[in-house]
Design an enzyme around this catalytic site. Sequence first.
Site: not given
Ligand code: SAH
Ligand code: SF4
Length: 347
Positions: A99, A112, A119, A123, A126, A167, A198, A221-223, A299, A340
């Site tokens: 997508e 995007c 992946c 995480c 995600c 990633e 990212s 993507s720190l969190h 989300n 995201c």
């Molecule tokens: N793998 C890379 C690129 C993907 S970007 C990365 O993780 O940075 C996807 C972005 O959406 C990342 O910043 C990720 O942390 C964020 N993300 C993942 N799950 C999410 C969710 N449920 N709600 C909002 N953002 C989310």
């Molecule tokens: Fe992969 Fe990025 Fe999703 Fe983490 S947030 S599982 S690195 S796509």
Amino acid sequence: MSGILNIKLENILDLTKEELGGLLLKEGGKKFNANQIFNWLYKKKAVSFTEMSNLSAGMRAATEKLFEIKYLTSGKILTSAKGDAVKFLFKLGDGHKIESVLMLQPYGNTFCASTQVGCAYGCHMCATGKMGLKRNLSPGEITGQLLAAEKEQGEKVNNIVFMGMGEPLANYDNFKKAVLIFSDPDGININQRRQTVSTCGVVPGIDRLISDGLRVNLSVSLHSTFDSLRDKLVPVNKKYKVAVLLKKLQEYCKVTRSHVSIEYVLIAGVNDGIGEADNLIKMINKFCLNTKVNLIPVNPVDALSPSGEETIKMWQKKLENAKIISTSRRERGADILAACGQLAGEE
Ligand code: SAH
Ligand code: SF4
């Protein structure tokens, strides 16, 4: 049966202009032929070599012998209720689905792109991570998403974010080729400074960006800034701890003079407390990061719920008092699962 029937033609969209030029030289072509072909492919969106009217007959025959133009086939296309986001589902040659999202903004459109099917990084919040890694995308499958979207919608893209499925730094070589193809002046012509990669924190990948002299913006993507929690939310943290990652971000910023930013997904009761906000500010200052923080209410995926308005305001206020720029917006396209972490290649 003649062996020639079994020769698999190379997808020309997988090649950088440099690579294409090299192959054409071997066929007796000239360097500028690669410029011409890039123009046809990426500016005029040609889908066949016969359209390329300024190529000599010999050159056209040579390209047809070597290459095919393999466009992505778009399946479902969904437009958000507000009309500001369009989600594309593409079906790949081997049946996998990916997508991408086109975000339409008055100040320029942002695309995007996905870099992998699924992946491996798993995480916690995600949807893509829940699929596991199926495979890497080729350079042409990465750039092809934007090509197909521009062709389909008749829209020009101004900025690219590698924030779709996967990633990017775990598919480094193909991602890098995609950046070079996107930024080629004879092609899509989107400067590296208008491209943002990212990462969840793949530190060796950031090293490669530096040593290869790329100039893309970097978003991390720190969190969480506490290793104990980040280990759980973003498991790659077990390998590359918060301090190591932020130090690398600082180096990237210094060496490349590109923008760096931090993505911080706010999950109610998990990583959104005052202590987390204070520690984020402390760490940004400790590493002298000139960075913007994007606050993103999570989300809904599984049972996680986004932080409330009050909490988001608290974070914004704290960052503002610390003179750190932050953005926070409900993400566009959430109604079509285009936001995201919601991309999972599902119909
Ligand atoms: N793998 C890379 C690129 C993907 S970007 C990365 O993780 O940075 C996807 C972005 O959406 C990342 O910043 C990720 O942390 C964020 N993300 C993942 N799950 C999410 C969710 N449920 N709600 C909002 N953002 C989310
Ligand atoms: Fe992969 Fe990025 Fe999703 Fe983490 S947030 S599982 S690195 S796509």
